[in-house]
Design a protein around this motif. Structure first.
Motif, PDB file in Angstrom:
ATOM      1  N   ALA A   1       0.831  -1.207   0.000  1.00  0.00           N
ATOM      2  CA  ALA A   1       0.000   0.000   0.000  1.00  0.00           C
ATOM      3  C   ALA A   1       0.864   1.255   0.000  1.00  0.00           C
ATOM      4  N   ALA A   2       1.951   1.257   0.774  1.00  0.00           N
ATOM      5  CA  ALA A   2       2.819   2.425   0.846  1.00  0.00           C
ATOM      6  C   ALA A   2       3.563   2.646  -0.466  1.00  0.00           C
ATOM      7  N   THR A   3       3.927   1.563  -1.136  1.00  0.00           N
ATOM      8  CA  THR A   3       4.689   1.681  -2.380  1.00  0.00           C
ATOM      9  C   THR A   3       3.834   2.219  -3.514  1.00  0.00           C
ATOM     10  N   TYR A   4       2.572   1.770  -3.619  1.00  0.00           N
ATOM     11  CA  TYR A   4       1.752   2.105  -4.787  1.00  0.00           C
ATOM     12  C   TYR A   4       0.588   3.062  -4.489  1.00  0.00           C
ATOM     13  N   ASP A   5       0.276   3.270  -3.216  1.00  0.00           N
ATOM     14  CA  ASP A   5      -0.763   4.238  -2.841  1.00  0.00           C
ATOM     15  C   ASP A   5      -1.991   4.123  -3.732  1.00  0.00           C
ATOM     16  N   PRO A   6      -2.732   2.997  -3.681  1.00  0.00           N
ATOM     17  CA  PRO A   6      -3.875   2.807  -4.590  1.00  0.00           C
ATOM     18  C   PRO A   6      -4.956   3.865  -4.386  1.00  0.00           C
ATOM     19  N   ASP A   7      -5.609   4.219  -5.500  1.00  0.00           N
ATOM     20  CA  ASP A   7      -6.696   5.200  -5.438  1.00  0.00           C
ATOM     21  C   ASP A   7      -7.954   4.588  -4.845  1.00  0.00           C
ATOM     22  N   VAL A   8      -8.202   3.300  -5.168  1.00  0.00           N
ATOM     23  CA  VAL A   8      -9.390   2.601  -4.688  1.00  0.00           C
ATOM     24  C   VAL A   8      -8.934   1.292  -4.054  1.00  0.00           C
ATOM     25  N   ILE A   9      -9.505   0.958  -2.934  1.00  0.00           N
ATOM     26  CA  ILE A   9      -9.221  -0.317  -2.285  1.00  0.00           C
ATOM     27  C   ILE A   9     -10.525  -1.096  -2.166  1.00  0.00           C
ATOM     28  N   ILE A  10     -10.496  -2.315  -2.680  1.00  0.00           N
ATOM     29  CA  ILE A  10     -11.675  -3.177  -2.665  1.00  0.00           C
ATOM     30  C   ILE A  10     -11.296  -4.486  -1.989  1.00  0.00           C
ATOM     31  N   ASP A  11     -12.090  -4.878  -1.009  1.00  0.00           N
ATOM     32  CA  ASP A  11     -11.843  -6.133  -0.291  1.00  0.00           C
ATOM     33  C   ASP A  11     -12.992  -7.085  -0.573  1.00  0.00           C
ATOM     34  N   ARG A  12     -12.726  -8.096  -1.402  1.00  0.00           N
ATOM     35  CA  ARG A  12     -13.729  -9.100  -1.755  1.00  0.00           C
ATOM     36  C   ARG A  12     -15.058  -8.480  -2.210  1.00  0.00           C
ATOM     37  N   GLY A  13     -14.946  -7.512  -3.099  1.00  0.00           N
ATOM     38  CA  GLY A  13     -16.143  -6.892  -3.692  1.00  0.00           C
ATOM     39  C   GLY A  13     -16.645  -5.679  -2.963  1.00  0.00           C
ATOM     40  N   ARG A  14     -16.121  -5.370  -1.778  1.00  0.00           N
ATOM     41  CA  ARG A  14     -16.608  -4.226  -0.999  1.00  0.00           C
ATOM     42  C   ARG A  14     -15.600  -3.087  -1.081  1.00  0.00           C
ATOM     43  N   VAL A  15     -16.059  -1.923  -1.550  1.00  0.00           N
ATOM     44  CA  VAL A  15     -15.182  -0.763  -1.670  1.00  0.00           C
ATOM     45  C   VAL A  15     -14.970  -0.167  -0.284  1.00  0.00           C
ATOM     46  N   ILE A  16     -13.712  -0.098   0.152  1.00  0.00           N
ATOM     47  CA  ILE A  16     -13.433   0.417   1.502  1.00  0.00           C
ATOM     48  C   ILE A  16     -12.619   1.722   1.463  1.00  0.00           C
ATOM     49  N   ALA A  17     -12.131   2.116   0.301  1.00  0.00           N
ATOM     50  CA  ALA A  17     -11.455   3.409   0.135  1.00  0.00           C
ATOM     51  C   ALA A  17     -11.605   3.819  -1.307  1.00  0.00           C
ATOM     52  N   ASN A  18     -11.867   5.124  -1.526  1.00  0.00           N
ATOM     53  CA  ASN A  18     -12.175   5.571  -2.884  1.00  0.00           C
ATOM     54  C   ASN A  18     -11.725   7.021  -3.050  1.00  0.00           C
ATOM     55  N   ARG A  19     -10.662   7.204  -3.817  1.00  0.00           N
ATOM     56  CA  ARG A  19     -10.153   8.543  -4.126  1.00  0.00           C
ATOM     57  C   ARG A  19     -10.781   8.979  -5.444  1.00  0.00           C
ATOM     58  N   ALA A  20     -11.353  10.173  -5.471  1.00  0.00           N
ATOM     59  CA  ALA A  20     -12.115  10.618  -6.642  1.00  0.00           C
ATOM     60  C   ALA A  20     -11.250  10.711  -7.890  1.00  0.00           C
ATOM     61  N   ARG A  21     -10.035  11.212  -7.752  1.00  0.00           N
ATOM     62  CA  ARG A  21      -9.142  11.342  -8.899  1.00  0.00           C
ATOM     63  C   ARG A  21      -7.864  10.560  -8.620  1.00  0.00           C
ATOM     64  N   SER A  22      -7.247  10.106  -9.671  1.00  0.00           N
ATOM     65  CA  SER A  22      -6.053   9.278  -9.498  1.00  0.00           C
ATOM     66  C   SER A  22      -4.840  10.114  -9.108  1.00  0.00           C
ATOM     67  N   ALA A  23      -4.029   9.563  -8.234  1.00  0.00           N
ATOM     68  CA  ALA A  23      -2.756  10.179  -7.848  1.00  0.00           C
ATOM     69  C   ALA A  23      -1.617   9.719  -8.750  1.00  0.00           C
ATOM     70  N   HIS A  24      -1.958   8.937  -9.793  1.00  0.00           N
ATOM     71  CA  HIS A  24      -0.909   8.316 -10.607  1.00  0.00           C
ATOM     72  C   HIS A  24      -1.105   8.625 -12.089  1.00  0.00           C
ATOM     73  N   ARG A  25       0.017   8.550 -12.816  1.00  0.00           N
ATOM     74  CA  ARG A  25      -0.034   8.513 -14.274  1.00  0.00           C
ATOM     75  C   ARG A  25      -0.018   7.038 -14.665  1.00  0.00           C
ATOM     76  N   LEU A  26      -1.085   6.584 -15.275  1.00  0.00           N
ATOM     77  CA  LEU A  26      -1.233   5.187 -15.642  1.00  0.00           C
ATOM     78  C   LEU A  26      -1.111   5.046 -17.158  1.00  0.00           C
ATOM     79  N   HIS A  27      -0.203   4.189 -17.591  1.00  0.00           N
ATOM     80  CA  HIS A  27      -0.029   3.979 -19.026  1.00  0.00           C
ATOM     81  C   HIS A  27      -1.317   3.425 -19.622  1.00  0.00           C
ATOM     82  N   PRO A  28      -1.679   3.850 -20.826  1.00  0.00           N
ATOM     83  CA  PRO A  28      -2.950   3.405 -21.431  1.00  0.00           C
ATOM     84  C   PRO A  28      -3.081   1.894 -21.574  1.00  0.00           C
ATOM     85  N   GLU A  29      -1.956   1.194 -21.745  1.00  0.00           N
ATOM     86  CA  GLU A  29      -2.045  -0.248 -21.948  1.00  0.00           C
ATOM     87  C   GLU A  29      -2.101  -1.036 -20.633  1.00  0.00           C
ATOM     88  N   LEU A  30      -1.796  -0.402 -19.525  1.00  0.00           N
ATOM     89  CA  LEU A  30      -1.717  -1.128 -18.253  1.00  0.00           C
ATOM     90  C   LEU A  30      -3.113  -1.556 -17.796  1.00  0.00           C
TER      91      LEU A  30
END
Length: 857
Positions: A92-121
């Motif tokens: 979690a500290a290394t990648y700082d996910p924008d959204v965290i989902i535990d077995r289908g349940r959303v437990i954290a949700n950042r409205a906008r991404s903190a990352h630049r994500l390559h289009p193919e990823l």
């Protein structure tokens, strides 16, 4: 961003069953079906809930419907999914996910991404199925689609297929089962049950599952539950990947499947290739069970020479090769950094066009200057009947092994000792560089793969000191560990002065500074002893130091490098001292005699063999009396025939004293008053000091059996535990030695050596001095035997001659030691010798090792 073909096809299968999943408590769950249309609706709903913003989603998933929907929904929303079994703090500290989902349940949700994500990823997975590692594999939608298509093609997956999910969804192998089946409109039997559970197989039959996936550990479990006897009418095929399965088991399962009407696919892959790179056609498994087979459709292999040119690395090319690795969040913006996958496996292509993996570049350990193939070590252990896994920690080979069924604590230790011996044999490493832990289950990740960090942690856990002492005794004395109990002492077990040296060094590493009477203490006592560490050097047993000094003085004097006579008589006293410590023990009389007989044989047999060799090589040098060690009794009395006088007298004294204490009444006297018995026996033998009875000429007395009183003097010195007792023995020494030789310098050397033996049980010396002394002392028998033939060849080069004699003795000792280590290997392999014969050979070699170099015993 490219669309995953699996998502595009969901609605194309409409009312076909996509998923069967349990509903309700695990103990009373009912299986409910979900159609492709229903699954598509749920995926669309979850995608809409996440919204249109592309973000990094961390999803912890299980083998359940909610996890599957969340995974497909996140991909449908255009997100990059970090799929894992556990979102660790480091991850979690290394990648700082924008959204965290535990077995289908959303437990954290950042409205906008903190990352630049390559289009193919599209997907991030931990390497090799491990969880929690910050090193991730970056996969694209094209990677996922291409691999799902190729797997579905060579397995022939169709709408009527139904796979039971025996592997985790977050593991690339388990995920590939999901992808390939959903791509072709087949169905999934979602379950988190183990193949060990009868309910798994009840559901498998009831819902007519046609396949399941297995890693090598799954196959182990199948063997346990009697899978070969199961009736599974709908089973069409079984796949195996996630690690190498032994060829014999590949053949067994291939034949089992052929007989029962299903096919066994052995597959080869890595997370870096999205899942699969090769498969072995089932029809080839019986003839080529050691091969990974042919590339999957759409891919191909090349072989690239490795650095040393001795082998070739397998390189894979195909549309399923990852974009590259991610080690921190900035890497998520990267595009393709890898065009071909260097697998790290060493391989060859067979004449039949199949690929065969022959080793692993990263499965080599560099220890003591040796390149250790850990895969080969595991293979040799498996061949010998051990279920084991191996790794290293930079200084040792670490092995975890399973015990034999219904094994007792002692037999578990014996199993571990036997495995350690085999590892030493295969690797060439010393015993100190091998750590073997017997475990009830091999540590594994959730994927079923071996958890190597956990193995290293197991090896770092300190064992019971008593267990360590028992294992050391078993290994050094060549005894089955199940015969050793906490009540035994080193002396009880037949320890000798040679094994004393080795064992003392190993015990010091485990227990710290040893009490002077440790050979007589029980294993339990030593295990409870307080731990102390010396500030300087190592404790060197004085008898070992005297053996090393004595053999150098004897050889140097014979070579005429110098003239310092008298060491042989000191060593005769040392022999008596060690006889008292190790042969006059609390063990039953019959056992004591048997152990002493072995000790004598290991002096007499090498001596007789060398005499025979010399008689062929140098006719007339020795006679048949020397072969029988009877020259001092039968003659002839010439110089060369008398060269072995010391060994003959040593054998006579040892045999005579062993037979003496075998007499029940005499044995009782000795046990009741050890010191007074030894002193009384010394008084009797001193008669021979003052009167020869005409048995030998005066010049020969000191080199004859009449010198036996030195042997008994050493015995008395060993039993003199109180200061006043040592004073008595010292007084006898100082009264009787002067005038014996008629050479003052010789007598002073003898008295000084024996006084050291009586008063200084151990000497603390620098570690390097201790190592050299032990090596010289251990090889003293062979150095003494061989030096008569070695030094004349070097003429006047006397110092060189001394070094050559010591080196020849060390080489002969090493050869004997190597012979000894072959015996456990033969015992384990047991392919050509009966068990009884192997045990006999092993006992003989063990005894030879224990007595090799016993010039002084």
């Amino acid at each position: 961003m490219p669309t995953l073909p699996i998502l595009a096809h969901l609605r194309g299968f409409d009312d076909r069953v996509a998923v069967l999943h349990p509903v309700g408590p695990a103990s009373a769950a009912t299986i409910t079906s979900v159609t492709y249309a229903q699954l598509a609706d749920r995926v669309a709903e979850f995608s809409a809930e996440l919204g249109p913003v592309r973000r990094l989603v961390a999803l912890t998933a299980g083998n359940d419907l909610d996890s599957l929907v969340a995974y497909l929904g996140a991909l449908d929303a255009g997100c990059a999914v970090l799929l894992t079994g556990e979102l660790t703090g480091e991850l979690a500290a290394t990648y700082d996910p924008d959204v965290i989902i535990d077995r289908g349940r959303v437990i954290a949700n950042r409205a906008r991404s903190a990352h630049r994500l390559h289009p193919e990823l599209a997907l991030l997975l931990s390497t090799s199925g491990s969880t929690g590692s910050p090193k991730l594999v970056r996969l694209s939608a094209r990677n996922l689609g291409a691999n799902a298509e190729s797997i579905a093609e060579y397995l022939g997956i169709g709408p009527d297929d139904r796979a039971a999910t025996t592997l985790p969804l977050f593991y690339c192998y388990g995920l590939s089962v999901v992808h390939s089946h959903l791509l072709r409109g087949a169905s999934l039997l979602l379950t988190e049950r183990s193949v060990l559970e009868p309910e798994f197989w009840d559901e498998f039959r009831a819902h007519r599952a046609t396949s399941f996936a297995a890693v090598p550990y799954t196959v182990d479990l199948l063997d346990r539950i009697g899978f070969a006897r199961m009736s599974l009418p709908a089973l069409r095929y079984v796949t195996q990947a996630g690690g190498r399965l032994e060829p014999a088991r590949v053949r067994t399962y291939a034949r089992l499947g052929a007989a029962a009407g299903w096919r066994f696919f052995v597959m080869y892959g890595q997370t870096e290739a999205t899942a699969r790179m090769a498969y072995l056609p089932p029809e080839s498994a019986d003839e080529h069970p050691d091969c990974i087979g042919i590339p999957v459709p759409g891919g191909h292999f090349t072989l690239a020479p490795v650095d040393d040119g001795a082998a070739e690395e397998l390189v894979y090319h195909g549309p399923n090769v990852m974009l590259g690795y991610a080690r921190h969040s900035a890497d998520l913006a990267l595009g393709r950094t890898v065009d071909a996958l260097r697998t790290g496996d060493l391989a060859r292509r067979t004449p039949d066009g199949l690929y065969q993996v022959v080793g692993r570049r990263s499965r080599f350990a560099k220890l003591f200057g040796l390149r250790i193939d850990l895969g080969r070590v595991e293979s040799e252990l498996a061949t010998a009947g051990f279920v084991a896994a191996c790794t290293d920690d930079g200084s040792r080979v670490i092995a975890a092994i399973l015990p034999r069924p219904a094994a007792s604590a002692t037999s578990r230790r014996a199993h571990g000792v036997a495995a350690a011996r085999l590892i030493a044999q295969v690797s060439g490493l010393p015993a100190t560089a091998i750590s073997v832990t017997v475990v009830d289950e091999l540590p594994r990740l959730a994927t079923g793969k071996i958890d190597y960090p956990a193995m290293r942690a197991l090896a770092a856990t300190p064992a019971s000191p008593g267990d360590d002492v028992g294992a050391i005794y078993a290994d050094a004395l060549g005894l089955p560990i199940e015969t050793i109990s906490p009540a035994h002492s080193f002396a009880d077990l037949g320890g000798s002065s040679l094994s004393y040296v080795t064992v003392a060094a190993r015990l010091e590493r485990v227990l710290g500074t040893l009490p002077t009477d440790w050979p007589q203490r029980s294993i339990a006592d030593l295990g409870r002893a307080p731990r102390t560490r010396a500030r300087f050097g190592r404790a060197l047993d004085s008898s070992t130091a005297l053996r090393a000094i004595g053999i150098v003085l004897i050889l140097g004097s014979h070579i005429q490098l110098f003239e310092l006579w008298g060491a042989a008589h000191v060593l005769l006293a040392v022999a008596g001292y060690n006889f008292a410590r190790f042969a006059v023990s609390s063990a039953p009389p019959a056992r004591r005699l048997r152990l002493t007989g072995r000790a004598v044989a290991m002096i007499a047999v090498p001596t007789a063999l060398w005499v025979l060799i010399t008689m062929v090589w140098q006719p007339g040098y020795y006679s048949w009396q020397n072969v029988l060690l009877l020259n001092k009794i039968l003659g002839p009395r010439n110089d060369t025939a008398g060269h072995l006088w010391f060994l003959e007298v040593l054998v006579y004294c040892t045999v005579a004293c062993a037979l003496l204490i075998r007499v029940p009444r005499i044995d009782g006297w000795e046990r009741r008053a050890p010191f007074w018995f030894a002193l009384g026996l010394l008084g009797l033998t001193l008669v021979l000091r003052w009167h020869s009875f005409g048995l030998y000429p005066e010049r020969d007395i000191a080199l004859s059996p009449l010198a036996c009183w030195y042997f008994v003097l050493g015995w008395a010195g060993a039993k003199a535990t109180a200061v006043w007792q040592r004073l008595i023995v010292s007084a006898v020494l100082l009264a009787c030695v002067p005038g014996y030789f008629g050479v003052t310098e010789r007598e002073r050397l003898v008295m000084a050596g024996i006084l050291i033996l009586i008063w200084l049980p151990a000497l603390r010396v620098p570690a390097v001095v201790a190592v050299v002394a032990v090596a010289v002392a251990d090889s003293s028998l062979f150095a003494y035997l061989l030096h008569w033939q070695v030094y004349p060849a070097l003429g006047e080069q006397r110092l060189l001659a001394l070094v050559a004699c010591l080196a020849a003795g060390a080489a002969a000792t090493e050869m004997v030691d190597r012979c000894r280590h072959r015996i456990p290997w033969l015992t384990l392999q047991g392919q050509h010798l009966s068990g009884r014969l192997v045990r006999q050979l092993r006992d003989q070699q063990v005894t030879r090792n224990r007595l090799a170099g016993k010039v002084i015993e």
